[in-house]
Design a protein around this motif. Structure first.
Motif, PDB file in Angstrom:
ATOM      1  N   ARG A  64      44.992  33.686  26.846  1.00 17.09           N
ATOM      2  CA  ARG A  64      43.592  33.535  27.247  1.00 17.09           C
ATOM      3  C   ARG A  64      42.760  34.690  26.701  1.00 17.09           C
ATOM      4  O   ARG A  64      41.653  34.497  26.206  1.00 17.09           O
ATOM      5  CB  ARG A  64      43.521  33.485  28.784  1.00 17.09           C
ATOM      6  CG  ARG A  64      42.195  32.973  29.240  1.00 17.09           C
ATOM      7  CD  ARG A  64      42.100  32.740  30.709  1.00 17.09           C
ATOM      8  NE  ARG A  64      40.700  32.584  31.051  1.00 17.09           N
ATOM      9  CZ  ARG A  64      40.207  32.624  32.268  1.00 17.09           C
ATOM     10  NH1 ARG A  64      41.004  32.773  33.299  1.00 17.09           N
ATOM     11  NH2 ARG A  64      38.920  32.495  32.473  1.00 17.09           N
ATOM     12  N   VAL A  66      31.413  38.851  40.045  1.00 12.19           N
ATOM     13  CA  VAL A  66      31.085  38.070  41.246  1.00 12.19           C
ATOM     14  C   VAL A  66      31.938  36.807  41.392  1.00 12.19           C
ATOM     15  O   VAL A  66      31.900  36.154  42.427  1.00 12.19           O
ATOM     16  CB  VAL A  66      29.582  37.674  41.326  1.00 12.19           C
ATOM     17  CG1 VAL A  66      28.714  38.884  41.585  1.00 12.19           C
ATOM     18  CG2 VAL A  66      29.132  36.907  40.099  1.00 12.19           C
ATOM     19  N   HIS A 111      39.184  38.330  34.565  1.00 13.01           N
ATOM     20  CA  HIS A 111      38.164  39.192  33.952  1.00 13.01           C
ATOM     21  C   HIS A 111      38.139  40.588  34.578  1.00 13.01           C
ATOM     22  O   HIS A 111      37.913  41.581  33.881  1.00 13.01           O
ATOM     23  CB  HIS A 111      36.782  38.531  34.019  1.00 13.01           C
ATOM     24  CG  HIS A 111      36.699  37.300  33.173  1.00 13.01           C
ATOM     25  ND1 HIS A 111      36.713  36.023  33.702  1.00 13.01           N
ATOM     26  CD2 HIS A 111      36.656  37.166  31.836  1.00 13.01           C
ATOM     27  CE1 HIS A 111      36.667  35.146  32.707  1.00 13.01           C
ATOM     28  NE2 HIS A 111      36.629  35.810  31.569  1.00 13.01           N
ATOM     29  N   TRP A 151      27.843  34.434  46.881  1.00 14.13           N
ATOM     30  CA  TRP A 151      26.729  34.843  45.987  1.00 14.13           C
ATOM     31  C   TRP A 151      25.375  34.775  46.691  1.00 14.13           C
ATOM     32  O   TRP A 151      24.484  35.559  46.411  1.00 14.13           O
ATOM     33  CB  TRP A 151      26.653  33.913  44.766  1.00 14.13           C
ATOM     34  CG  TRP A 151      27.912  33.859  43.979  1.00 14.13           C
ATOM     35  CD1 TRP A 151      28.832  34.866  43.840  1.00 14.13           C
ATOM     36  CD2 TRP A 151      28.404  32.745  43.228  1.00 14.13           C
ATOM     37  NE1 TRP A 151      29.856  34.443  43.043  1.00 14.13           N
ATOM     38  CE2 TRP A 151      29.619  33.138  42.653  1.00 14.13           C
ATOM     39  CE3 TRP A 151      27.928  31.451  42.999  1.00 14.13           C
ATOM     40  CZ2 TRP A 151      30.374  32.294  41.847  1.00 14.13           C
ATOM     41  CZ3 TRP A 151      28.670  30.607  42.198  1.00 14.13           C
ATOM     42  CH2 TRP A 151      29.885  31.023  41.635  1.00 14.13           C
TER      43      TRP A 151
HETATM   44  N1  SAM Z   1      36.227  34.232  36.531  1.00 12.54           N
HETATM   45  C1  SAM Z   1      37.498  33.669  36.948  1.00 12.54           C
HETATM   46  C2  SAM Z   1      38.198  33.061  35.776  1.00 12.54           C
HETATM   47  O1  SAM Z   1      37.545  32.726  34.778  1.00 12.54           O
HETATM   48  O2  SAM Z   1      39.425  32.923  35.826  1.00 12.54           O
HETATM   49  C3  SAM Z   1      37.392  32.673  38.094  1.00 12.54           C
HETATM   50  C4  SAM Z   1      36.599  31.450  37.932  1.00 12.54           C
HETATM   51  S1  SAM Z   1      36.800  30.232  39.200  1.00 12.54           S
HETATM   52  C5  SAM Z   1      36.520  28.800  38.215  1.00 12.54           C
HETATM   53  C6  SAM Z   1      35.339  30.233  40.178  1.00 12.54           C
HETATM   54  C7  SAM Z   1      35.341  31.194  41.334  1.00 12.54           C
HETATM   55  O3  SAM Z   1      34.030  31.240  41.888  1.00 12.54           O
HETATM   56  C8  SAM Z   1      36.280  30.780  42.469  1.00 12.54           C
HETATM   57  O4  SAM Z   1      37.197  31.796  42.713  1.00 12.54           O
HETATM   58  C9  SAM Z   1      35.350  30.528  43.652  1.00 12.54           C
HETATM   59  O5  SAM Z   1      35.907  30.951  44.899  1.00 12.54           O
HETATM   60  C10 SAM Z   1      34.137  31.353  43.289  1.00 12.54           C
HETATM   61  N2  SAM Z   1      32.914  30.846  43.909  1.00 12.54           N
HETATM   62  C11 SAM Z   1      32.394  29.595  43.836  1.00 12.54           C
HETATM   63  N3  SAM Z   1      31.250  29.518  44.534  1.00 12.54           N
HETATM   64  C12 SAM Z   1      31.041  30.762  45.075  1.00 12.54           C
HETATM   65  C13 SAM Z   1      30.017  31.321  45.899  1.00 12.54           C
HETATM   66  N4  SAM Z   1      28.973  30.587  46.319  1.00 12.54           N
HETATM   67  N5  SAM Z   1      30.126  32.617  46.241  1.00 12.54           N
HETATM   68  C14 SAM Z   1      31.167  33.379  45.821  1.00 12.54           C
HETATM   69  N6  SAM Z   1      32.159  32.903  45.037  1.00 12.54           N
HETATM   70  C15 SAM Z   1      32.103  31.609  44.678  1.00 12.54           C
END
Ligand code: SAM
Length: 238
Positions: free
Chosen positions: A17, A40, A47, A90
């Motif tokens: 990756r 976030v 990352h 968020w």
């Molecule tokens: N950046 C990482 C990666 O690329 O491997 C993780 C991506 S993952 C697809 C999306 C993440 O966003 C999840 O862990 C989820 O819990 C978090 N997430 C989604 N909505 C959120 C929110 N409203 N507040 C905080 N985190 C959130």
């Protein structure tokens, strides 16, 4: 979602990756003299660990405690890093995360998980408020314009890292993109996402106050097409 992520993490080798993503984010951050970063959307930590390896002071936030637990153990596994984790949504970021940051990253097509415009505006405004006066937000998204406009046809399949995992759109309209992910053990997961149009995200970023938004296209998957599969927005506060 947890089962899906566990599986994803098992199969998508972090080294591969890293190689497919290259140094794009790191170079963007270094070019701006960034030191302190808030991730976030930590998820399983990919990352955040990358940032720690590159020497950035990093805080890792996520709305999900399960994800943060996985990220913390991944940090130890991949390089013996101790992640500074904070559980935070968020939409209420400033309540739960302290301090200000040179950069915020929201990667891995995470922003697609917000389904109302109100939530998207609130989240971007919270990101904006947590950045220093010259801070930068880096947020990526799948290229939904191509999907919505039929440029891939409706059977376009995305392959991840050596084609071990495939993602195919099952349903796409302006309000919902539903994908099926297929794994080599024949298990399937269905995920609902909001199909963000590129210019819509750029507009929201400007409307919450970002002065400059640059959008890049890249090729993170092995599928080769004229259209990029992902967009990366770099939004500057001044
Ligand atoms: N950046 C990482 C990666 O690329 O491997 C993780 C991506 S993952 C697809 C999306 C993440 O966003 C999840 O862990 C989820 O819990 C978090 N997430 C989604 N909505 C959120 C929110 N409203 N507040 C905080 N985190 C959130």
């Amino acid at each position: 979602m947890t089962g899906f992520v566990e599986k994803w993490d098992e199969l998508i080798d972090w080294k591969k990756r890293s190689a497919s993503e290259g140094r794009f984010f790191i170079d963007q951050l270094k070019a701006r003299g960034v030191r302190k970063v808030l991730d976030v959307a930590t998820g399983t930590g990919f990352h955040s660990v990358r940032l720690l390896e590159e020497g950035f002071e990093t805080v890792s936030a996520d709305g999900s405690a399960e994800m943060l637990a996985k990220a913390f153990s991944n940090g130890q596994t991949y390089g013996g890093h101790i992640l500074r984790i904070v559980q935070a949504d968020w939409r209420f970021l400033n309540r739960d995360v302290h301090g200000t940051y040179d950069a915020i990253i929201c990667l891995g097509n995470s922003f697609t998980h917000l389904f109302s415009e109100r939530d998207r505006r609130k989240a971007l405004a919270e990101f904006y408020a947590m950045l220093k006066h010259d801070g930068v937000l880096i947020l990526d998204q799948r290229n939904y314009d191509a999907l919505l406009d039929g440029k891939y046809g409706n059977k376009h399949t995305y392959y991840y890292c050596g084609e071990e995992v495939s993602a195919e759109p099952e349903h796409v309209d302006e309000g919902l993109a539903r994908f099926v992910y297929r794994f080599p053990d024949h298990s399937e997961y269905h995920l609902n996402m909001f199909p963000l149009r590129k210019n819509y995200v750029r507009r929201l970023m400007r409307e919450v106050g970002f002065q400059r938004v640059d959008t890049y296209g890249d090729f993170q998957e092995t599928y080769q097409a004229d259209e990029p599969d992902f967009f990366i927005h770099i939004a500057e506060k001044e």
